[in-house]
Design a protein around this motif. Structure first.
Motif, short mmCIF file in Angstrom:
data_model
loop_
_atom_site.label_atom_id
_atom_site.label_comp_id
_atom_site.label_asym_id
_atom_site.label_seq_id
_atom_site.Cartn_x
_atom_site.Cartn_y
_atom_site.Cartn_z
N ILE A 100 0.84 -1.19 0.00
CA ILE A 100 0.00 0.00 0.00
C ILE A 100 0.88 1.25 0.00
CG2 ILE A 100 -1.73 1.30 1.30
CD1 ILE A 100 -2.66 -1.40 2.41
N VAL A 101 1.92 1.22 0.83
CA VAL A 101 2.81 2.36 1.00
C VAL A 101 4.23 1.85 1.17
CG1 VAL A 101 3.37 4.30 2.53
CG2 VAL A 101 1.00 3.70 2.15
N CYS A 102 5.17 2.60 0.64
CA CYS A 102 6.57 2.31 0.94
C CYS A 102 7.22 3.60 1.43
CB CYS A 102 7.30 1.72 -0.27
SG CYS A 102 7.36 2.78 -1.71
N GLY A 103 8.24 3.45 2.25
CA GLY A 103 8.88 4.62 2.81
C GLY A 103 10.37 4.44 2.99
N GLU A 104 11.07 5.54 3.01
CA GLU A 104 12.50 5.58 3.25
C GLU A 104 12.75 6.41 4.49
OE1 GLU A 104 15.52 4.44 1.58
OE2 GLU A 104 14.00 3.02 0.92
N ALA A 105 13.62 5.93 5.34
CA ALA A 105 14.00 6.68 6.54
C ALA A 105 15.34 7.35 6.28
CB ALA A 105 14.12 5.75 7.74
N GLN A 112 22.06 16.24 0.39
CA GLN A 112 21.18 16.41 -0.77
C GLN A 112 21.17 15.16 -1.63
OE1 GLN A 112 19.19 19.02 -1.08
NE2 GLN A 112 18.26 18.17 -2.92
N ASN A 113 22.31 14.47 -1.77
CA ASN A 113 22.36 13.24 -2.56
C ASN A 113 21.45 12.17 -1.99
OD1 ASN A 113 24.16 14.34 -4.35
ND2 ASN A 113 25.96 13.39 -3.44
N LYS A 114 21.44 12.02 -0.66
CA LYS A 114 20.58 11.03 -0.01
C LYS A 114 19.10 11.37 -0.26
CE LYS A 114 19.14 7.99 3.12
NZ LYS A 114 18.80 6.67 2.67
N LEU A 115 18.76 12.63 -0.14
CA LEU A 115 17.37 13.04 -0.37
C LEU A 115 16.94 12.75 -1.81
CD1 LEU A 115 17.18 16.44 1.54
CD2 LEU A 115 16.15 14.27 2.20
N GLU A 116 17.79 13.09 -2.76
CA GLU A 116 17.44 12.86 -4.16
C GLU A 116 17.36 11.37 -4.48
OE1 GLU A 116 16.46 15.10 -6.38
OE2 GLU A 116 16.66 16.64 -4.85
N HIS A 117 18.30 10.58 -3.94
CA HIS A 117 18.29 9.14 -4.19
C HIS A 117 17.03 8.49 -3.62
CE1 HIS A 117 19.69 5.04 -4.66
NE2 HIS A 117 19.42 4.84 -3.38
N ASP A 118 16.69 8.81 -2.36
CA ASP A 118 15.51 8.24 -1.73
C ASP A 118 14.23 8.70 -2.44
OD1 ASP A 118 17.11 6.91 0.03
OD2 ASP A 118 16.47 7.99 1.81
N LYS A 119 14.19 9.96 -2.83
CA LYS A 119 13.01 10.48 -3.53
C LYS A 119 12.82 9.75 -4.85
CE LYS A 119 11.21 14.77 -5.52
NZ LYS A 119 11.53 16.19 -5.74
N SER A 120 13.89 9.56 -5.61
CA SER A 120 13.76 8.88 -6.89
C SER A 120 13.38 7.41 -6.70
CB SER A 120 15.05 8.99 -7.71
OG SER A 120 16.12 8.35 -7.08
N LYS A 121 13.91 6.78 -5.65
CA LYS A 121 13.55 5.39 -5.37
C LYS A 121 12.07 5.27 -5.05
CE LYS A 121 16.19 3.33 -2.33
NZ LYS A 121 16.74 2.64 -1.14
N LEU A 122 11.55 6.17 -4.22
CA LEU A 122 10.13 6.12 -3.87
C LEU A 122 9.23 6.44 -5.06
CD1 LEU A 122 10.28 7.75 -0.34
CD2 LEU A 122 9.91 5.33 -0.88
#
Length: 127
Positions: A100-105, A112-122
């Motif tokens: 139903i939902v997936c999330g990244e912690a 900024q790289n972590k945010l962009e990577h997690d955002k693209s993965k989600l």
């Protein structure tokens, strides 16, 4: 009553995990600290509906259709494994389960790289 319990739980989690939220401790805290000590208890409390109609699953797990989608992109490769996510909310129906939902912690001060990577993965996994 359930709403009050939920907000009470939020206050408890913030109070009980002050170390995690303290900015000066950011190098001592991992994203799994946030996932396991904050988000999972909060999601469990939020989704405790009708005898746990949905459940949470944590720990770098792969969504059911992710491997197939990724294999379509990399057709000339073997042993493809889908993208892993930190937290999933799953609905079980008979022998099947549905994401139903997936999330990244992440830690409180991610780069900024972590945010962009997690955002693209989600975004890929949430299609």
């Amino acid at each position: 009553q359930h709403i009050l319990d939920f907000f009470s739980n939020i206050l408890y989690l913030v109070d009980a995990n002050q170390f995690i939220f303290e900015p000066s401790n950011h190098t001592k805290v991992s994203e799994r600290d946030f996932a396991y000590q904050i988000w999972l208890p909060l999601l469990k409390k939020l989704f405790h509906i009708n005898n746990d109609l949905v459940r949470t699953k944590a720990g770098e797990t792969v969504l059911s259709g992710s491997t197939y989608s990724k294999a379509d992109l990399y057709q000339n490769h073997n042993s493809i494994i889908g993208f892993k996510v930190d937290i999933r909310v799953i609905f079980d129906f008979k022998q099947d389960n549905f994401d139903i939902v997936c999330g990244e912690a992440c830690i409180s001060l991610p780069g900024q790289n972590k945010l962009e990577h997690d955002k693209s993965k989600l975004l890929r996994e949430g299609k």
